[in-house]
Motif scaffolding. Structure first.
Motif, PDB file in Angstrom:
ATOM      1  N   PHE A  34       0.682  -1.235  -0.041  1.00 34.36           N
ATOM      2  CA  PHE A  34       0.404   0.038   0.123  1.00 34.36           C
ATOM      3  C   PHE A  34       0.934   1.171  -0.027  1.00 34.36           C
ATOM      4  O   PHE A  34       0.627   2.149  -0.534  1.00 34.36           O
ATOM      5  CB  PHE A  34      -1.023   0.059   1.277  1.00 34.36           C
ATOM      6  N   ILE A  35       1.618   1.480   0.634  1.00 31.66           N
ATOM      7  CA  ILE A  35       3.163   2.104  -0.007  1.00 31.66           C
ATOM      8  C   ILE A  35       3.842   2.519  -0.593  1.00 31.66           C
ATOM      9  O   ILE A  35       4.114   3.528  -1.905  1.00 31.66           O
ATOM     10  CB  ILE A  35       3.941   2.249   1.633  1.00 31.66           C
ATOM     11  N   LYS A  36       3.797   1.160  -1.816  1.00 27.54           N
ATOM     12  CA  LYS A  36       4.474   1.484  -2.861  1.00 27.54           C
ATOM     13  C   LYS A  36       3.429   1.549  -4.191  1.00 27.54           C
ATOM     14  O   LYS A  36       3.800   2.601  -5.171  1.00 27.54           O
ATOM     15  CB  LYS A  36       4.846   0.008  -3.484  1.00 27.54           C
ATOM     16  N   ALA A  37       2.572   1.570  -3.756  1.00 25.43           N
ATOM     17  CA  ALA A  37       1.516   2.105  -4.160  1.00 25.43           C
ATOM     18  C   ALA A  37       0.993   3.338  -4.640  1.00 25.43           C
ATOM     19  O   ALA A  37       0.710   4.012  -5.621  1.00 25.43           O
ATOM     20  CB  ALA A  37       0.129   1.572  -3.933  1.00 25.43           C
ATOM     21  N   SER A  38       1.169   4.208  -4.108  1.00 21.97           N
ATOM     22  CA  SER A  38       1.057   5.635  -3.513  1.00 21.97           C
ATOM     23  C   SER A  38       2.831   6.337  -4.093  1.00 21.97           C
ATOM     24  O   SER A  38       3.097   6.231  -2.902  1.00 21.97           O
ATOM     25  CB  SER A  38       0.501   6.265  -2.812  1.00 21.97           C
ATOM     26  N   LYS A  39       3.325   7.225  -5.151  1.00 27.42           N
ATOM     27  CA  LYS A  39       4.225   7.562  -5.424  1.00 27.42           C
ATOM     28  C   LYS A  39       4.781   8.718  -4.055  1.00 27.42           C
ATOM     29  O   LYS A  39       5.425   9.124  -3.734  1.00 27.42           O
ATOM     30  CB  LYS A  39       4.376   8.097  -6.528  1.00 27.42           C
ATOM     31  N   PRO A  40       3.381  10.044  -3.161  1.00 30.46           N
ATOM     32  CA  PRO A  40       4.557  10.721  -2.391  1.00 30.46           C
ATOM     33  C   PRO A  40       4.432   9.242  -1.496  1.00 30.46           C
ATOM     34  O   PRO A  40       5.394  10.547  -0.404  1.00 30.46           O
ATOM     35  CB  PRO A  40       2.793  11.125  -2.704  1.00 30.46           C
ATOM     36  N   LEU A  41       3.633   8.537  -0.657  1.00 25.59           N
ATOM     37  CA  LEU A  41       3.915   8.172  -0.058  1.00 25.59           C
ATOM     38  C   LEU A  41       5.412   7.189   0.217  1.00 25.59           C
ATOM     39  O   LEU A  41       5.937   7.059   1.360  1.00 25.59           O
ATOM     40  CB  LEU A  41       2.718   7.022   0.500  1.00 25.59           C
ATOM     41  N   HIS A  42       5.657   6.332  -1.170  1.00 24.05           N
ATOM     42  CA  HIS A  42       6.510   6.115  -1.349  1.00 24.05           C
ATOM     43  C   HIS A  42       8.431   6.804  -1.271  1.00 24.05           C
ATOM     44  O   HIS A  42       8.910   6.207  -0.122  1.00 24.05           O
ATOM     45  CB  HIS A  42       6.767   5.666  -2.246  1.00 24.05           C
ATOM     46  N   VAL A  43       7.520   7.788  -0.890  1.00 22.43           N
ATOM     47  CA  VAL A  43       9.636   8.768  -1.261  1.00 22.43           C
ATOM     48  C   VAL A  43       9.041   9.839  -0.010  1.00 22.43           C
ATOM     49  O   VAL A  43       9.816   9.479   0.429  1.00 22.43           O
ATOM     50  CB  VAL A  43       8.921  10.253  -2.896  1.00 22.43           C
ATOM     51  N   SER A  44       8.202   9.684   0.775  1.00 23.34           N
ATOM     52  CA  SER A  44       8.296   9.602   2.282  1.00 23.34           C
ATOM     53  C   SER A  44       8.483   8.685   2.580  1.00 23.34           C
ATOM     54  O   SER A  44       9.481   8.496   4.000  1.00 23.34           O
ATOM     55  CB  SER A  44       6.791   9.982   2.540  1.00 23.34           C
ATOM     56  N   TRP A  45       8.330   7.267   2.359  1.00 20.36           N
ATOM     57  CA  TRP A  45       8.767   6.346   3.221  1.00 20.36           C
ATOM     58  C   TRP A  45      10.045   6.329   3.055  1.00 20.36           C
ATOM     59  O   TRP A  45      10.853   6.103   4.124  1.00 20.36           O
ATOM     60  CB  TRP A  45       8.136   5.155   2.307  1.00 20.36           C
ATOM     61  N   GLN A  46      10.839   6.080   1.872  1.00 25.79           N
ATOM     62  CA  GLN A  46      12.087   6.216   0.642  1.00 25.79           C
ATOM     63  C   GLN A  46      12.762   7.734   2.664  1.00 25.79           C
ATOM     64  O   GLN A  46      13.866   6.758   2.639  1.00 25.79           O
ATOM     65  CB  GLN A  46      12.127   6.455   0.272  1.00 25.79           C
ATOM     66  N   VAL A  47      12.698   8.652   2.621  1.00 24.50           N
ATOM     67  CA  VAL A  47      13.206  10.313   3.367  1.00 24.50           C
ATOM     68  C   VAL A  47      13.012   9.644   4.612  1.00 24.50           C
ATOM     69  O   VAL A  47      14.266   9.367   5.364  1.00 24.50           O
ATOM     70  CB  VAL A  47      12.322  11.290   2.740  1.00 24.50           C
ATOM     71  N   GLY A  48      11.772   8.877   5.231  1.00 25.23           N
ATOM     72  CA  GLY A  48      12.063   8.121   6.732  1.00 25.23           C
ATOM     73  C   GLY A  48      13.227   7.228   6.944  1.00 25.23           C
ATOM     74  O   GLY A  48      13.524   7.839   7.580  1.00 25.23           O
ATOM     75  N   VAL A  49      13.087   6.188   5.742  1.00 22.11           N
ATOM     76  CA  VAL A  49      14.224   5.099   6.387  1.00 22.11           C
ATOM     77  C   VAL A  49      15.431   5.716   5.922  1.00 22.11           C
ATOM     78  O   VAL A  49      16.607   5.405   6.931  1.00 22.11           O
ATOM     79  CB  VAL A  49      13.874   4.449   4.741  1.00 22.11           C
ATOM     80  N   ALA A  73      16.228   8.685   6.445  1.00 25.38           N
ATOM     81  CA  ALA A  73      16.620   9.908   7.862  1.00 25.38           C
ATOM     82  C   ALA A  73      16.716   8.552   9.356  1.00 25.38           C
ATOM     83  O   ALA A  73      18.232   9.018   9.269  1.00 25.38           O
ATOM     84  CB  ALA A  73      15.776  10.723   8.448  1.00 25.38           C
ATOM     85  N   VAL A  74      16.800   7.812   9.668  1.00 24.92           N
ATOM     86  CA  VAL A  74      16.511   6.726  10.320  1.00 24.92           C
ATOM     87  C   VAL A  74      18.201   5.865  10.343  1.00 24.92           C
ATOM     88  O   VAL A  74      18.759   5.595  11.634  1.00 24.92           O
ATOM     89  CB  VAL A  74      15.196   6.462  10.104  1.00 24.92           C
ATOM     90  N   GLY A  75      17.755   5.612   8.739  1.00 25.38           N
ATOM     91  CA  GLY A  75      19.330   5.157   8.519  1.00 25.38           C
ATOM     92  C   GLY A  75      20.366   5.621   8.885  1.00 25.38           C
ATOM     93  O   GLY A  75      21.543   5.247   9.284  1.00 25.38           O
ATOM     94  N   LEU A  76      20.163   7.392   8.370  1.00 26.57           N
ATOM     95  CA  LEU A  76      21.874   8.052   9.042  1.00 26.57           C
ATOM     96  C   LEU A  76      21.907   8.081  10.069  1.00 26.57           C
ATOM     97  O   LEU A  76      23.125   7.921  10.750  1.00 26.57           O
ATOM     98  CB  LEU A  76      21.060   9.298   7.829  1.00 26.57           C
ATOM     99  N   ALA A  77      20.638   8.131  10.852  1.00 29.94           N
ATOM    100  CA  ALA A  77      21.027   9.158  12.527  1.00 29.94           C
ATOM    101  C   ALA A  77      21.552   7.615  12.942  1.00 29.94           C
ATOM    102  O   ALA A  77      22.635   7.870  13.459  1.00 29.94           O
ATOM    103  CB  ALA A  77      19.397   9.308  13.262  1.00 29.94           C
ATOM    104  N   VAL A  78      21.416   6.618  12.450  1.00 33.65           N
ATOM    105  CA  VAL A  78      22.385   4.691  13.312  1.00 33.65           C
ATOM    106  C   VAL A  78      23.527   5.108  12.891  1.00 33.65           C
ATOM    107  O   VAL A  78      24.542   5.157  13.485  1.00 33.65           O
ATOM    108  CB  VAL A  78      21.006   3.456  12.943  1.00 33.65           C
ATOM    109  N   VAL A  79      23.937   4.918  11.643  1.00 36.88           N
ATOM    110  CA  VAL A  79      24.605   5.328  10.709  1.00 36.88           C
ATOM    111  C   VAL A  79      25.596   6.743  11.745  1.00 36.88           C
ATOM    112  O   VAL A  79      27.113   5.856  12.299  1.00 36.88           O
ATOM    113  CB  VAL A  79      25.011   4.969   9.808  1.00 36.88           C
ATOM    114  N   ALA A  80      25.431   7.795  11.664  1.00 34.13           N
ATOM    115  CA  ALA A  80      26.344   8.782  12.324  1.00 34.13           C
ATOM    116  C   ALA A  80      26.479   8.031  14.305  1.00 34.13           C
ATOM    117  O   ALA A  80      27.478   8.286  14.947  1.00 34.13           O
ATOM    118  CB  ALA A  80      25.604   9.786  12.181  1.00 34.13           C
ATOM    119  N   ALA A  81      25.463   7.471  14.631  1.00 34.53           N
ATOM    120  CA  ALA A  81      25.481   7.074  15.929  1.00 34.53           C
ATOM    121  C   ALA A  81      26.485   6.186  16.584  1.00 34.53           C
ATOM    122  O   ALA A  81      27.762   6.356  17.182  1.00 34.53           O
ATOM    123  CB  ALA A  81      24.744   6.908  16.264  1.00 34.53           C
TER     124      ALA A  81
END
Length: 151
Positions: A38-53, A55-63
């Motif tokens: 259902f996230i892949k079905a909507s382009k804006p929702l998928h892009v938002s999901w990717q930005v969130g992933v 950001a979380v990955g960047l925070a973990v890598v920075a830590a």
């Protein structure tokens, strides 16, 4: 690697498997996003999901990078951040595949009897040197700590 991008679904897949790694794991997983349908079905929702992933990955890598100089399991946390990125990004999946392959090769090399024998001999020699230095220190100064020695 020979990954191709599928423009309709935004998913990259492996065109032809090069080879099986030989570790009994079978063929590797398909490359691309592992977001729910259902996230892949909507382009804006998928892009938002990717930005969130990202950001979380960047925070973990920075830590993890901070933990390289501070107390903590730095490399473990960095690879955890890469695993978070790999849930969504093909480049991170390829990096993790390469890392997994290199770790497997290093483990197999370390288990080679010649290499193990050499490592055991080097460790034993190092322990003998440390023991001799410790004995010399105890003979010369006794059981006093280095910062309390008055000579």
């Amino acid at each position: 690697m020979n990954a191709q991008s599928d423009e309709r679904g935004g998913v990259a897949r492996v065109a032809e498997p090069d080879s099986v790694t030989g570790d009994g794991a079978g063929p590797e997983r398909e490359l691309g996003s592992r977001a729910p349908a259902f996230i892949k079905a909507s382009k804006p929702l998928h892009v938002s999901w990717q930005v969130g992933v990202f950001a979380v990955g960047l925070a973990v890598v920075a830590a993890g990078v901070a933990m390289l100089v501070l107390p903590g399991p730095g490399w473990f946390v960095i690879f955890g951040g890469m695993a978070i990125w790999a849930t969504e990004f093909v480049w991170a999946q390829l990096v993790l595949r390469w890392t997994r392959r290199k770790v497997t090769e290093a483990a197999q090399k370390a288990l080679d009897p010649k290499v193990r024998r050499r490592n055991i001999l080097l460790t034993a020699a190092g322990l003998v040197i440390v023991a001799v230095l410790g004995a010399v220190y105890l003979w010369r100064f006794g059981l006093s700590l280095p910062w309390n020695v008055s000579e």
